[in-house]
Design a protein around this motif. Structure first.
Motif, PDB file in Angstrom:
ATOM      1  N   GLU A  19       0.842  -1.081   0.010  1.00 47.25           N
ATOM      2  CA  GLU A  19      -0.037  -0.019   0.140  1.00 47.25           C
ATOM      3  C   GLU A  19       0.896   1.275  -0.068  1.00 47.25           C
ATOM      4  OE1 GLU A  19      -3.420   2.207   2.610  1.00 47.25           O
ATOM      5  OE2 GLU A  19      -2.784   0.021   3.186  1.00 47.25           O
ATOM      6  N   ALA A  20       1.941   1.214   0.920  1.00 49.38           N
ATOM      7  CA  ALA A  20       2.944   2.396   1.087  1.00 49.38           C
ATOM      8  C   ALA A  20       3.454   2.542  -0.318  1.00 49.38           C
ATOM      9  CB  ALA A  20       3.817   2.193   2.005  1.00 49.38           C
ATOM     10  N   GLU A  21       4.124   1.565  -1.016  1.00 53.55           N
ATOM     11  CA  GLU A  21       4.792   1.590  -2.284  1.00 53.55           C
ATOM     12  C   GLU A  21       3.670   2.058  -3.320  1.00 53.55           C
ATOM     13  OE1 GLU A  21       6.481  -1.475  -5.439  1.00 53.55           O
ATOM     14  OE2 GLU A  21       7.151  -1.636  -3.624  1.00 53.55           O
ATOM     15  N   HIS A  22       2.421   1.600  -3.388  1.00 53.96           N
ATOM     16  CA  HIS A  22       1.595   1.926  -4.294  1.00 53.96           C
ATOM     17  C   HIS A  22       1.441   3.586  -4.080  1.00 53.96           C
ATOM     18  CE1 HIS A  22      -1.588   2.076  -7.072  1.00 53.96           C
ATOM     19  NE2 HIS A  22      -2.803   2.764  -6.211  1.00 53.96           N
TER      20      HIS A  22
ATOM     21  N   SER B 103      14.398   8.677 -20.768  1.00 52.80           N
ATOM     22  CA  SER B 103      13.644   7.857 -20.013  1.00 52.80           C
ATOM     23  C   SER B 103      13.937   8.122 -18.433  1.00 52.80           C
ATOM     24  CB  SER B 103      14.128   6.434 -20.186  1.00 52.80           C
ATOM     25  OG  SER B 103      13.877   5.946 -21.473  1.00 52.80           O
ATOM     26  N   ALA B 104      12.645   8.157 -17.747  1.00 58.52           N
ATOM     27  CA  ALA B 104      12.888   8.412 -16.349  1.00 58.52           C
ATOM     28  C   ALA B 104      12.362   7.128 -15.357  1.00 58.52           C
ATOM     29  CB  ALA B 104      11.958   9.617 -16.009  1.00 58.52           C
ATOM     30  N   PHE B 105      12.965   7.050 -14.478  1.00 55.70           N
ATOM     31  CA  PHE B 105      12.516   5.802 -13.585  1.00 55.70           C
ATOM     32  C   PHE B 105      12.740   5.996 -12.033  1.00 55.70           C
ATOM     33  CE2 PHE B 105      16.951   5.241 -15.193  1.00 55.70           C
ATOM     34  CZ  PHE B 105      17.720   4.679 -14.181  1.00 55.70           C
ATOM     35  N   LEU B 106      12.154   5.040 -11.124  1.00 58.47           N
ATOM     36  CA  LEU B 106      12.130   5.360  -9.883  1.00 58.47           C
ATOM     37  C   LEU B 106      12.607   3.860  -9.357  1.00 58.47           C
ATOM     38  CD1 LEU B 106      11.101   6.506  -6.744  1.00 58.47           C
ATOM     39  CD2 LEU B 106       8.726   5.448  -7.377  1.00 58.47           C
ATOM     40  N   GLY B 107      13.599   4.060  -8.322  1.00 58.68           N
ATOM     41  CA  GLY B 107      14.391   2.837  -7.802  1.00 58.68           C
ATOM     42  C   GLY B 107      14.214   2.935  -6.396  1.00 58.68           C
ATOM     43  N   LEU B 108      13.919   1.706  -5.675  1.00 56.98           N
ATOM     44  CA  LEU B 108      14.002   1.647  -4.221  1.00 56.98           C
ATOM     45  C   LEU B 108      15.139   0.669  -3.837  1.00 56.98           C
ATOM     46  CD1 LEU B 108      10.232   0.777  -3.253  1.00 56.98           C
ATOM     47  CD2 LEU B 108      11.129   2.923  -3.807  1.00 56.98           C
ATOM     48  N   VAL B 109      15.720   0.926  -2.683  1.00 60.36           N
ATOM     49  CA  VAL B 109      16.773   0.043  -2.098  1.00 60.36           C
ATOM     50  C   VAL B 109      16.077  -1.379  -1.887  1.00 60.36           C
ATOM     51  CG1 VAL B 109      18.165  -0.205  -0.011  1.00 60.36           C
ATOM     52  CG2 VAL B 109      17.886   2.044  -1.252  1.00 60.36           C
ATOM     53  N   SER B 110      17.086  -2.342  -2.090  1.00 62.63           N
ATOM     54  CA  SER B 110      16.741  -3.684  -2.065  1.00 62.63           C
ATOM     55  C   SER B 110      17.978  -4.386  -1.722  1.00 62.63           C
ATOM     56  CB  SER B 110      15.953  -4.301  -3.137  1.00 62.63           C
ATOM     57  OG  SER B 110      15.805  -5.703  -2.849  1.00 62.63           O
TER      58      SER B 110
ATOM     59  N   ILE C  20      26.236   5.832 -22.271  1.00 62.62           N
ATOM     60  CA  ILE C  20      25.012   6.284 -21.688  1.00 62.62           C
ATOM     61  C   ILE C  20      25.213   7.063 -20.436  1.00 62.62           C
ATOM     62  CG2 ILE C  20      23.001   5.325 -20.037  1.00 62.62           C
ATOM     63  CD1 ILE C  20      22.589   4.543 -22.868  1.00 62.62           C
ATOM     64  N   SER C  21      24.529   8.238 -20.170  1.00 61.47           N
ATOM     65  CA  SER C  21      24.858   8.871 -19.072  1.00 61.47           C
ATOM     66  C   SER C  21      23.405   9.296 -18.255  1.00 61.47           C
ATOM     67  CB  SER C  21      25.208  10.163 -19.602  1.00 61.47           C
ATOM     68  OG  SER C  21      26.642  10.264 -20.170  1.00 61.47           O
ATOM     69  N   CYS C  22      23.556   9.756 -16.835  1.00 58.13           N
ATOM     70  CA  CYS C  22      22.361   9.540 -15.972  1.00 58.13           C
ATOM     71  C   CYS C  22      22.394  10.659 -15.338  1.00 58.13           C
ATOM     72  CB  CYS C  22      22.304   8.138 -15.636  1.00 58.13           C
ATOM     73  SG  CYS C  22      21.203   7.929 -14.195  1.00 58.13           S
ATOM     74  N   ALA C  23      21.485  11.248 -14.658  1.00 57.97           N
ATOM     75  CA  ALA C  23      21.290  12.112 -13.342  1.00 57.97           C
ATOM     76  C   ALA C  23      20.263  11.561 -12.347  1.00 57.97           C
ATOM     77  CB  ALA C  23      20.914  13.514 -13.844  1.00 57.97           C
ATOM     78  N   ALA C  24      20.706  11.482 -11.229  1.00 58.72           N
ATOM     79  CA  ALA C  24      19.858  11.115 -10.114  1.00 58.72           C
ATOM     80  C   ALA C  24      19.654  11.704  -8.929  1.00 58.72           C
ATOM     81  CB  ALA C  24      20.330   9.550  -9.975  1.00 58.72           C
ATOM     82  N   VAL C  25      18.317  11.774  -8.640  1.00 61.41           N
ATOM     83  CA  VAL C  25      18.020  12.573  -7.118  1.00 61.41           C
ATOM     84  C   VAL C  25      17.370  11.540  -6.314  1.00 61.41           C
ATOM     85  CG1 VAL C  25      16.843  14.339  -6.084  1.00 61.41           C
ATOM     86  CG2 VAL C  25      17.931  14.794  -8.480  1.00 61.41           C
ATOM     87  N   ALA C  26      17.941  11.544  -4.908  1.00 58.88           N
ATOM     88  CA  ALA C  26      17.137  10.772  -3.869  1.00 58.88           C
ATOM     89  C   ALA C  26      15.938  11.278  -3.382  1.00 58.88           C
ATOM     90  CB  ALA C  26      18.103  10.626  -2.703  1.00 58.88           C
ATOM     91  N   VAL C  27      14.758  10.633  -3.493  1.00 59.40           N
ATOM     92  CA  VAL C  27      13.657  11.151  -3.145  1.00 59.40           C
ATOM     93  C   VAL C  27      13.592  10.992  -1.454  1.00 59.40           C
ATOM     94  CG1 VAL C  27      10.987  10.776  -3.036  1.00 59.40           C
ATOM     95  CG2 VAL C  27      12.314  10.331  -4.997  1.00 59.40           C
ATOM     96  N   THR C  28      13.735   9.700  -0.968  1.00 60.96           N
ATOM     97  CA  THR C  28      14.070   9.479   0.362  1.00 60.96           C
ATOM     98  C   THR C  28      15.365   8.747   0.620  1.00 60.96           C
ATOM     99  OG1 THR C  28      12.921   7.073   0.666  1.00 60.96           O
ATOM    100  CG2 THR C  28      11.570   9.154   0.487  1.00 60.96           C
ATOM    101  N   PRO C  29      15.880   8.403   1.890  1.00 64.57           N
ATOM    102  CA  PRO C  29      17.082   7.655   1.575  1.00 64.57           C
ATOM    103  C   PRO C  29      16.663   6.115   1.156  1.00 64.57           C
ATOM    104  CG  PRO C  29      16.685   8.538   3.989  1.00 64.57           C
ATOM    105  CD  PRO C  29      15.357   8.699   3.086  1.00 64.57           C
ATOM    106  N   CYS C  30      15.634   5.684   0.831  1.00 61.66           N
ATOM    107  CA  CYS C  30      15.260   4.353   0.121  1.00 61.66           C
ATOM    108  C   CYS C  30      14.881   4.385  -1.353  1.00 61.66           C
ATOM    109  CB  CYS C  30      14.694   3.480   1.087  1.00 61.66           C
ATOM    110  SG  CYS C  30      13.058   3.996   1.571  1.00 61.66           S
ATOM    111  N   ALA C  31      14.666   5.667  -1.462  1.00 65.52           N
ATOM    112  CA  ALA C  31      13.919   5.664  -2.910  1.00 65.52           C
ATOM    113  C   ALA C  31      14.688   7.053  -3.684  1.00 65.52           C
ATOM    114  CB  ALA C  31      12.451   6.022  -2.864  1.00 65.52           C
TER     115      ALA C  31
ATOM    116  N   TRP D 136       7.157  10.345   2.987  1.00 65.95           N
ATOM    117  CA  TRP D 136       6.820   9.748   1.565  1.00 65.95           C
ATOM    118  C   TRP D 136       6.054   8.604   1.759  1.00 65.95           C
ATOM    119  CZ3 TRP D 136       6.918  12.230  -2.935  1.00 65.95           C
ATOM    120  CH2 TRP D 136       7.654  13.549  -3.027  1.00 65.95           C
ATOM    121  N   PHE D 137       6.573   7.587   2.881  1.00 69.73           N
ATOM    122  CA  PHE D 137       5.908   6.457   2.911  1.00 69.73           C
ATOM    123  C   PHE D 137       4.817   6.085   4.132  1.00 69.73           C
ATOM    124  CE2 PHE D 137       9.744   4.900   1.116  1.00 69.73           C
ATOM    125  CZ  PHE D 137       9.513   4.443  -0.243  1.00 69.73           C
TER     126      PHE D 137
END
Length: 245
Positions: free
Chosen positions: A84-87, A107-114, A196-207, A244-245
């Motif tokens: 539910e929180a991830e959704h 392309s843009a994407f969201l990643g979570l720590v695993s 390939i080059s990339c830029a990334a920004v943390a939303v939270t410490p795990c996303a 956020w969660f």
């Protein structure tokens, strides 16, 4: 040696290790060997050996030898947010992915720590003929990728855990992670994947969010602009007075 209980068996060394972890978890500022040994009823040699094993595995850390023990973020990294929180997070971040993908053309994407990886949980693909295809469900090592470096820069405990697990890899990428911590975003300038080059920004410490595409369309100044835009778009959807969660 084993302790037998009903209905199953408990391995004594495992029980002791988890007892120490639970005791450390109650002290966010850390707790010393003597207090852990006395509180758990273990002699200091046994407690020290168990703590050394937990430290080697990356679950606890010390700022220096003889200092208090505290948990790293590795235990948290084993758990994904509940469905539910991830959704809810994905729903809130989806417009950001769409906005930055449309503005950048990439392309843009969201990643979570695993664990020691990140898991792609959502993506918006570029509509250009030549683009980076990112698929939800893909797992990628944190070290060596801009999105991973943004997460490692955002979570000191996660960084301690990864550094203990892969000291050589950490040393190789330490400057990129330090740069990400200083800037507030991470860049990959054609260093890990050719072209390939990339830029990334943390939303939270795990996303974290990333934009990636062909290097010939993403010079460093353009990536910095995109990183700033990601941060601006995140500010538009950031929850007020809640996490956020």
């Amino acid at each position: 040696m084993e302790l037998t209980t009903s209905p199953g068996r408990i391995i004594q060394s495992v029980q002791r290790a988890f007892d120490l972890l639970e005791r450390i978890a109650k002290h966010s500022e850390g707790v010393r060997l003597s207090e852990l040994a006395d509180g758990s009823g273990l002699n200091r040699s046994t407690a020290h050996n168990l703590l050394a094993s937990l430290e080697e595995l990356g679950y606890i850390t010390q700022d220096r030898k003889g200092a208090a023990y505290r948990l790293t973020g590795k235990l948290n990294g084993l758990l994904r947010p509940d469905a539910e929180a991830e959704h809810a997070l994905r729903a809130r971040i989806r417009p950001v992915l769409q906005a930055v993908s449309a503005a950048s053309g990439e392309s843009a994407f969201l990643g979570l720590v695993s664990g020691s990886n990140y898991l792609c949980v959502d993506a918006v693909q570029s509509d250009k003929p030549l683009h980076l295809a990112v698929k939800p469900g893909e797992r990628t090592a944190l070290l060596g990728q801009a999105l991973g470096h943004a997460l490692l820069a955002a979570d000191t405990d996660l960084g301690h855990s990864i550094r203990g697990h892969d000291p050589a890899g950490w040393k190789h990428h330490a400057k990129e992670i330090d740069d990400a911590r200083r800037r507030g975003f991470a860049l990959d300038l054609d260093s890990e994947n050719a072209g390939i080059s990339c830029a990334a920004v943390a939303v939270t410490p795990c996303a974290a969010i990333a934009i990636a595409g062909p290097t010939n369309r993403l010079p460093e100044l353009r990536l910095i602009e995109i990183a700033q835009q990601i941060r601006e778009e995140l500010d538009k959807v950031r929850p007020m007075g809640q996490g956020w969660f």
